[in-house]
Design an enzyme around this catalytic site. Sequence first.
Site, mmCIF file in Angstrom:
data_model
loop_
_atom_site.group_PDB
_atom_site.id
_atom_site.type_symbol
_atom_site.label_atom_id
_atom_site.label_comp_id
_atom_site.label_asym_id
_atom_site.label_seq_id
_atom_site.Cartn_x
_atom_site.Cartn_y
_atom_site.Cartn_z
ATOM 1 N N SER A 67 0.839 -1.213 0.000
ATOM 2 C CA SER A 67 0.000 0.000 0.000
ATOM 3 C C SER A 67 0.869 1.257 0.000
ATOM 4 O O SER A 67 2.007 1.256 0.470
ATOM 5 C CB SER A 67 -0.905 0.022 1.231
ATOM 6 O OG SER A 67 -1.767 -1.089 1.251
ATOM 7 N N GLN A 68 0.278 2.333 -0.500
ATOM 8 C CA GLN A 68 0.925 3.654 -0.463
ATOM 9 C C GLN A 68 1.151 4.045 1.003
ATOM 10 O O GLN A 68 0.266 3.812 1.836
ATOM 11 C CB GLN A 68 -0.041 4.624 -1.146
ATOM 12 C CG GLN A 68 0.498 6.002 -1.378
ATOM 13 C CD GLN A 68 -0.563 6.900 -2.001
ATOM 14 O OE1 GLN A 68 -1.534 6.420 -2.597
ATOM 15 N NE2 GLN A 68 -0.375 8.189 -1.862
#
Length: 218
Positions: A67-68
Amino acid sequence: MRKFEDTYQHKGLRRQLVNVLKEKGITDEKVLDAINTIPRHYFLDSAFDKIAYEDRAFPIGADQTISQPYTVAYQTQLLQIRKLDKVLEIGTGSIYQATVLAELGAWVYTIERQKKLFEAQKGYYFKGKYPNIKFFYGDGFEGLPTYAPFDKIIITAAAPFVPPKLIAQLKTGGMMVIPVDEGDAQRMLRITKQADGSLLEESFEQFSFVPMLKGKNG
Ligand code: SAH
């Protein structure tokens, strides 16, 4: 064997990333400290070494992504982790999010449905540092009834709906943070199980996750 190194350059880039997250509205100092502590580049293929501290998602194999950082920080902040919280994570992926939770002192139970990604935990670099992470191969829609109830539950894939079995595995007073599908994007929801058993649902920003899929893949 890959040689892991956390250089001054990496540390500098990490501090810059933390500043970016602050500018984007992350305020929880403990969450920011955890991100500043954990070498994200260790969770990625060495090909990403130079760009690991950009605020972006990256591929981790098996068609999945880490994930970012903004998303990791956002979900973690919403969860209000306290030391010794028992936390269930759906979607182990790169183990980065689980490591952030472990750094905050939680007991982390993380489930992955992709066999290849689950197997990667055998080589988890921080096994010694974070013995408070337990890994499971399974379907997150089922949760972990044997280990329930949990103080917190975090879903790190786009859920088609709020899985009822996961709600059942939440403690009274416990919170779930879950991105729920709204067509092209997902709405981040925080669901709190209140003392009378009713659910308080709060709605936050939109995000874009890989899908939460049924069953195991292996
Ligand atoms: N938390 C991860 C994010 C990985 S992306 C990280 O920090 O890197 C989401 C992950 O959820 C993928 O690895 C995907 O395989 C997994 N996933 C999707 N549906 C699932 C399910 N039903 N049960 C468990 N894992 C699931």
